[in-house]
Motif scaffolding. Structure first.
Motif, PDB file in Angstrom:
ATOM      1  N   ARG A 590       0.815  -1.209   0.000  1.00  0.00           N
ATOM      2  CA  ARG A 590       0.000   0.000   0.000  1.00  0.00           C
ATOM      3  C   ARG A 590       0.848   1.258   0.000  1.00  0.00           C
ATOM      4  NH1 ARG A 590      -5.358  -0.372   1.151  1.00  0.00           N
ATOM      5  NH2 ARG A 590      -5.290   1.769   1.918  1.00  0.00           N
ATOM      6  N   GLY A 591       2.119   1.152   0.325  1.00  0.00           N
ATOM      7  CA  GLY A 591       2.965   2.331   0.322  1.00  0.00           C
ATOM      8  C   GLY A 591       3.502   2.685  -1.045  1.00  0.00           C
ATOM      9  N   LEU A 592       3.287   1.857  -2.048  1.00  0.00           N
ATOM     10  CA  LEU A 592       3.777   2.164  -3.385  1.00  0.00           C
ATOM     11  C   LEU A 592       2.966   3.296  -4.005  1.00  0.00           C
ATOM     12  CD1 LEU A 592       4.334  -1.407  -4.870  1.00  0.00           C
ATOM     13  CD2 LEU A 592       6.042   0.144  -3.965  1.00  0.00           C
ATOM     14  N   PRO A 593       3.599   4.191  -4.761  1.00  0.00           N
ATOM     15  CA  PRO A 593       2.856   5.261  -5.448  1.00  0.00           C
ATOM     16  C   PRO A 593       1.942   4.682  -6.511  1.00  0.00           C
ATOM     17  CG  PRO A 593       5.136   5.233  -6.169  1.00  0.00           C
ATOM     18  CD  PRO A 593       5.052   4.270  -5.017  1.00  0.00           C
ATOM     19  N   LEU A 627       6.671   5.288   2.957  1.00  0.00           N
ATOM     20  CA  LEU A 627       7.451   5.366   1.728  1.00  0.00           C
ATOM     21  C   LEU A 627       8.615   6.338   1.860  1.00  0.00           C
ATOM     22  CD1 LEU A 627       7.830   4.604  -1.225  1.00  0.00           C
ATOM     23  CD2 LEU A 627       6.211   6.412  -1.844  1.00  0.00           C
ATOM     24  N   GLU A 628       8.374   7.474   2.550  1.00  0.00           N
ATOM     25  CA  GLU A 628       9.454   8.448   2.701  1.00  0.00           C
ATOM     26  C   GLU A 628      10.629   7.837   3.458  1.00  0.00           C
ATOM     27  OE1 GLU A 628      10.262  12.900   4.583  1.00  0.00           O
ATOM     28  OE2 GLU A 628       8.240  12.007   4.592  1.00  0.00           O
ATOM     29  N   HIS A 629      10.341   7.064   4.518  1.00  0.00           N
ATOM     30  CA  HIS A 629      11.419   6.432   5.280  1.00  0.00           C
ATOM     31  C   HIS A 629      12.094   5.333   4.460  1.00  0.00           C
ATOM     32  CE1 HIS A 629      10.126   8.579   8.875  1.00  0.00           C
ATOM     33  NE2 HIS A 629       8.878   8.224   8.576  1.00  0.00           N
ATOM     34  N   LEU A 630      11.322   4.631   3.658  1.00  0.00           N
ATOM     35  CA  LEU A 630      11.909   3.593   2.818  1.00  0.00           C
ATOM     36  C   LEU A 630      12.849   4.201   1.785  1.00  0.00           C
ATOM     37  CD1 LEU A 630      12.135   0.685   1.777  1.00  0.00           C
ATOM     38  CD2 LEU A 630      10.110   1.128   0.379  1.00  0.00           C
ATOM     39  N   LEU A 631      12.404   5.293   1.156  1.00  0.00           N
ATOM     40  CA  LEU A 631      13.269   5.936   0.171  1.00  0.00           C
ATOM     41  C   LEU A 631      14.513   6.522   0.827  1.00  0.00           C
ATOM     42  CD1 LEU A 631      10.583   7.696  -2.039  1.00  0.00           C
ATOM     43  CD2 LEU A 631      11.802   5.572  -2.487  1.00  0.00           C
ATOM     44  N   GLY A 632      14.381   6.930   2.080  1.00  0.00           N
ATOM     45  CA  GLY A 632      15.565   7.404   2.787  1.00  0.00           C
ATOM     46  C   GLY A 632      16.568   6.297   2.992  1.00  0.00           C
ATOM     47  N   ILE A 633      16.067   5.077   3.269  1.00  0.00           N
ATOM     48  CA  ILE A 633      16.968   3.942   3.415  1.00  0.00           C
ATOM     49  C   ILE A 633      17.591   3.570   2.076  1.00  0.00           C
ATOM     50  CG2 ILE A 633      17.059   1.480   4.020  1.00  0.00           C
ATOM     51  CD1 ILE A 633      14.929   2.006   6.106  1.00  0.00           C
ATOM     52  N   LEU A 634      16.799   3.632   1.018  1.00  0.00           N
ATOM     53  CA  LEU A 634      17.305   3.253  -0.294  1.00  0.00           C
ATOM     54  C   LEU A 634      18.267   4.286  -0.873  1.00  0.00           C
ATOM     55  CD1 LEU A 634      14.080   1.824  -1.967  1.00  0.00           C
ATOM     56  CD2 LEU A 634      16.013   0.556  -1.040  1.00  0.00           C
ATOM     57  N   ALA A 702      10.574   8.775  -8.144  1.00  0.00           N
ATOM     58  CA  ALA A 702       9.639   8.270  -7.145  1.00  0.00           C
ATOM     59  C   ALA A 702       9.399   9.297  -6.048  1.00  0.00           C
ATOM     60  CB  ALA A 702      10.181   6.959  -6.546  1.00  0.00           C
ATOM     61  N   VAL A 703      10.464   9.998  -5.629  1.00  0.00           N
ATOM     62  CA  VAL A 703      10.304  11.040  -4.607  1.00  0.00           C
ATOM     63  C   VAL A 703       9.451  12.190  -5.143  1.00  0.00           C
ATOM     64  CG1 VAL A 703      11.549  12.724  -3.209  1.00  0.00           C
ATOM     65  CG2 VAL A 703      12.451  10.411  -3.461  1.00  0.00           C
ATOM     66  N   ASP A 704       9.710  12.630  -6.383  1.00  0.00           N
ATOM     67  CA  ASP A 704       8.914  13.725  -6.960  1.00  0.00           C
ATOM     68  C   ASP A 704       7.454  13.336  -7.077  1.00  0.00           C
ATOM     69  OD1 ASP A 704      11.243  15.133  -7.128  1.00  0.00           O
ATOM     70  OD2 ASP A 704      11.590  14.694  -9.266  1.00  0.00           O
ATOM     71  N   ALA A 705       7.190  12.111  -7.512  1.00  0.00           N
ATOM     72  CA  ALA A 705       5.802  11.677  -7.629  1.00  0.00           C
ATOM     73  C   ALA A 705       5.122  11.631  -6.271  1.00  0.00           C
ATOM     74  CB  ALA A 705       5.751  10.304  -8.304  1.00  0.00           C
ATOM     75  N   ASP A 706       5.857  11.200  -5.247  1.00  0.00           N
ATOM     76  CA  ASP A 706       5.260  11.148  -3.915  1.00  0.00           C
ATOM     77  C   ASP A 706       4.980  12.546  -3.383  1.00  0.00           C
ATOM     78  OD1 ASP A 706       4.611   9.645  -1.393  1.00  0.00           O
ATOM     79  OD2 ASP A 706       6.280  10.860  -0.646  1.00  0.00           O
ATOM     80  N   ARG A 708       4.459  15.240  -5.187  1.00  0.00           N
ATOM     81  CA  ARG A 708       3.364  15.799  -5.976  1.00  0.00           C
ATOM     82  C   ARG A 708       2.022  15.260  -5.483  1.00  0.00           C
ATOM     83  NH1 ARG A 708       4.430  13.513 -10.262  1.00  0.00           N
ATOM     84  NH2 ARG A 708       6.098  14.936 -10.899  1.00  0.00           N
ATOM     85  N   ARG A 709       1.976  13.988  -5.178  1.00  0.00           N
ATOM     86  CA  ARG A 709       0.712  13.409  -4.696  1.00  0.00           C
ATOM     87  C   ARG A 709       0.315  14.009  -3.350  1.00  0.00           C
ATOM     88  NH1 ARG A 709      -0.032   9.670  -1.129  1.00  0.00           N
ATOM     89  NH2 ARG A 709       2.196   9.143  -1.105  1.00  0.00           N
ATOM     90  N   ARG A 710       1.301  14.213  -2.475  1.00  0.00           N
ATOM     91  CA  ARG A 710       0.988  14.766  -1.159  1.00  0.00           C
ATOM     92  C   ARG A 710       0.535  16.221  -1.271  1.00  0.00           C
ATOM     93  NH1 ARG A 710       6.143  13.215   2.398  1.00  0.00           N
ATOM     94  NH2 ARG A 710       4.929  14.329   3.991  1.00  0.00           N
ATOM     95  N   ARG A 711       1.130  16.989  -2.198  1.00  0.00           N
ATOM     96  CA  ARG A 711       0.660  18.377  -2.391  1.00  0.00           C
ATOM     97  C   ARG A 711      -0.763  18.401  -2.918  1.00  0.00           C
ATOM     98  NH1 ARG A 711       5.919  19.205  -4.525  1.00  0.00           N
ATOM     99  NH2 ARG A 711       5.042  19.048  -6.638  1.00  0.00           N
ATOM    100  N   GLU A 712      -1.047  17.512  -3.842  1.00  0.00           N
ATOM    101  CA  GLU A 712      -2.406  17.473  -4.391  1.00  0.00           C
ATOM    102  C   GLU A 712      -3.419  17.079  -3.329  1.00  0.00           C
ATOM    103  OE1 GLU A 712      -2.127  14.794  -7.613  1.00  0.00           O
ATOM    104  OE2 GLU A 712      -1.078  16.194  -8.955  1.00  0.00           O
TER     105      GLU A 712
END
Length: 755
Positions: A590-593, A627-634, A702-706, A708-712
């Motif tokens: 569920r955390g995938l964009p 997802l933000e924490h996962l991308l930070g790890i990646l 992936a970060v930009d898409a996330d 953008r989704r949060r701003r929307e």
């Protein structure tokens, strides 16, 4: 009178022992205490004037074991030459020729005293006895001819060939071993008592065993003379004769004795392909290049060896260590035909005459290489972590094979695959750049610098070597027992087995991939889906009314559903539709964009993500926030030291190899999955990038898409207002109006003309 081997008699006051009885010939062999043997008839023995039967000797030693008949191989080279010299004299007395026949006459034969045309047999025998008596004593003793009399020649007259040579050989040369006279009944009891005591104890020296024997004799037999107790060296010789060298360690010796008592110490006779499949893993002695950062890494080579044909039906290359999922996929590869690859010629295509290549291609949909495939019956492995994993045990049960683990530290239980690693090293790996040698002392100056092959290239080279060279290589000591003198290879042995027992053209379906994955028994949440190892997964099919109720499953996991996961790629899990067992739904995290993909992550990264959340006491309201924490790890939040251009210089090699392993394992998982998805409208995961720059761009997207989704989502209820145009901004005040002077009142209102 009963005549049997071992019976003792006295003839003319001399003690003899019946060594052998030839009932069909009416003869027996007598041996005296000096080892001299004589062959006599039953009539001669019964009618002897001074025959006396001796009672059996009672001693503490066990009765002598009946030995096998003597042969010429028991004689040394010098003893055999002396026996042939004696036999030559006997044959000369019988035939006049030392070789026993006129056709093989030596120069100067026959001699006048032994000419068969001029002398009789009796004259020749007396002449030979006179010749032996006239021979110098030292020479006669050296050749053993001092006792060659007329009666001896008569006794040896009926023997020919090897029987004559054995009769001419001195019996003392091959006398029966008399054992150790100091080993009495009491000493024997003490030795076995010490043997039983040493079983549960740690390893003891021979001196300690000797002292334990002295202690036993002193306490159990106080009157036994101490000087008659065997020495330490005699005990060592007897111990070696009775119990063997004893090279095994006590721990493994106890397990072997326990197995023998349980009746499981017999050997397995392998007589068909697939009966026993041996698995083992070892670090590949060639440095490879990973395709993400280009660093030199060490891969793990896992082999599957068929013990009957010594063929290699499957293998796997994994970065660093392998896992239970890799072993399960290896077993699946054993059951699947190998497709032809680019660059492989017709000589590497399916060659077995039992099943034509066209039939195999019709079933599989592609051309098949010359590599056997079958369903294994028994799998033998070592005790490594991946092989003892319960998920792999369940996968082997799903396949239908039995598990026969090797004994701990017993290389003989899987010696064939251990030797196969050395064979591949000498025949293939030593010729590749980046070869590291057998150990550190044999390593080159800089094998990491020489590394040039990628994981995919190394896998292709090994597959080509197996199909083209090893499967057609002549087997030496591994030839079958039914054709020891014929030339066979793994391919010919498999073809012969097909001719003898047929071939089962049955291989697993594509959905078999899901059945060997790890199982999770979970409940379905109405809105969130299923929770697998701390992460939530969902699919639109869960919104149907049939999944709003608990499962109809009973027993230990009553009311739960079965979901399977691949630990190499945690972005999705797999759910089997209860209405159609051939349909598998791919449940996305569920955390995938909603749009695009993020790089794959495995169990290790997922555990690090959840550990980071718990350590920082972060309260997660939805899976999207993870997802933000996962991308930070990646590596999405990248300081300068982690920029793509600086990563190779600043980042640690261990971290780079770990990231490369994540990507490689995801690629392997994607390759193992069926080619066609179960449902057409489901989007397949994106392919993994092949270089770190592409990997970084994927994370940035992936970060930009996330974001953008949060701003929307944050501005969903706010009506956007368009900014003013340039014309409207310029018309708000005249362009040519000068500002007021400094002494003027700035607050004086200004009236603007309509013009």
């Amino acid at each position: 009178m009963q005549i049997a081997p071992g019976r003792r008699v006295a003839l003319n006051g001399v003690e003899w022992t019946v060594d052998d009885v030839h009932g069909q010939l009416g003869r027996l062999v007598l041996v005296d205490d000096d080892g001299r043997a004589e062959t006599r008839s039953f009539r001669w023995l019964i009618n002897h004037a001074d025959l006396r039967l001796l009672p059996a000797v009672e001693s503490g030693r066990p009765p002598p074991v009946a030995r096998q008949p003597r042969t010429l191989a028991d004689l040394t080279k010098d003893q055999l030459e002396r026996a042939r010299l004696r036999a030559a004299h006997v044959l000369e007395a019988e035939t006049g020729f030392r070789e026993g026949h006129p056709a093989r006459a030596l120069p100067g034969e026959p001699r006048p005293a032994y000419d068969p045309d001029r002398t009789t047999l009796t004259q020749r025998r007396y002449a030979k006895a006179a010749e032996m008596e006239a021979m110098p004593r030292p020479e006669a003793v050296r050749c053993g001819l001092q006792h060659l009399s007329y009666r001896t020649l008569v006794r040896l007259s009926g023997l020919v060939g090897d029987s004559l040579l054995l009769a001419c050989a001195d019996g003392r040369w091959t006398r029966r071993r008399g054992g150790h006279r100091t080993i009495t009944k009491e000493i024997r009891e003490a030795i076995f008592a010490v043997k039983a005591e040493c079983g549960p104890r740690a390893r003891l020296s021979q001196g300690a065993k000797h002292r334990l024997m002295h202690q036993y004799m002193r306490e159990r037999f106080p009157t036994f003379p101490t000087e008659k107790i065997p020495s330490r060296w005699t005990l060592a010789a007897v111990w070696n004769e009775w119990f063997g060298p004893g090279g095994a360690r006590p721990r493994y010796g106890r397990t072997a004795e326990a197995a023998a008592e349980a009746g499981v110490s017999g050997r397995m006779v392998v007589h068909r392909p697939g009966q026993v499949l041996v698995l083992d893993s070892t670090p590949m002695p060639v440095k490879l290049r990973e395709t993400v950062f280009g660093d030199a890494i060490t891969a793990t080579l896992t082999l599957a060896l068929d013990l009957y044909t010594h063929g290699l039906p499957a293998f796997r290359l994994t970065l660093q260590s392998d896992t239970s999922v890799d072993i399960a996929m290896l077993l699946r590869d054993v059951m699947l035909p190998l497709p032809m690859r680019d660059g492989w010629g017709e000589d590497m295509e399916w060659p077995y005459a039992g099943v034509p290549a066209e039939v195999i291609a019709e079933f599989t949909g592609h051309r098949v290489a010359a590599l056997p495939f079958f369903a294994p019956e028994t799998v033998t492995t070592d005790h490594g972590g991946p092989y003892k994993n319960h998920d792999l045990v369940e996968a082997e049960t799903e396949i239908g094979c039995r598990i026969l683990p090797a004994r701990v530290l017993r290389q003989t239980d899987k010696f064939a695959v251990e030797r196969q690693f050395l064979t591949i090293q000498t025949m293939l790996f030593e010729h590749l750049l980046g070869f590291t040698g057998g150990d550190v002392a044999d390593r080159g100056a800089d094998p990491e610098r020489d590394a040039s092959l990628t994981l995919a290239q190394a896998e292709h080279i090994i597959a080509t070597w197996i199909v083209q060279i090893w499967q057609n290589r002549k087997l030496g000591e591994y030839a079958p027992s039914w054709a020891p003198g014929e030339d066979h290879s793994p391919n010919t042995l498999f073809a012969a087995a097909m001719e003898q027992g047929g071939f089962d053209l049955d291989f697993p379906e594509p959905s078999f991939y899901y059945k060997v994955l790890r199982k999770h028994h979970v409940k379905i949440h109405p809105r969130r889906g299923v929770k697998i190892l701390g992460l939530w997964y969902h699919h639109p099919v869960f919104d149907e009314p049939r999944f709003q109720q608990p499962s109809a499953r009973g027993g230990k996991h009553a009311g739960k559903w079965v979901v399977r996961s691949d630990r190499r790629d945690r972005r999705q899990v797999y759910f089997q539709d209860p209405a159609d067992h051939e349909t598998w739904h791919i449940l996305r995290w569920r955390g995938l964009p909603h749009e695009g993909e993020i790089p794959a992550f495995s169990d290790k990264t997922a555990d690090a993500l959840l550990t980071r959340v718990r350590a920082n006491k972060i309260r997660i309201h939805s899976e999207s926030e993870l997802l933000e924490h996962l991308l930070g790890i990646l590596g999405s939040v990248t300081p300068v030291d982690q920029w793509p251009s600086q990563a190779k210089k600043k980042a640690g090699k261990k971290q780079r190899v770990a990231q490369a392993r994540e990507i490689t394992r995801a690629q392997a998982a994607a390759a193992d999955r069926p080619a066609a998805p179960a449902i057409a409208d489901e989007s397949a995961p994106a392919e993994m990038p092949a270089a770190w720059a592409e990997h970084a761009r994927t994370i940035d997207h992936a970060v930009d898409a996330d974001r953008r989704r949060r701003r929307e989502e944050a501005l969903a209820d706010v009506k956007p207002v368009a900014p003013a145009t340039l014309h409207e901004a310029l018309n708000r005040r005249p362009m040519f109006r000068l500002p007021p002077p400094d002494d003027s009142e700035a607050d004086t209102p200004v009236q603007e003309d309509d013009t």
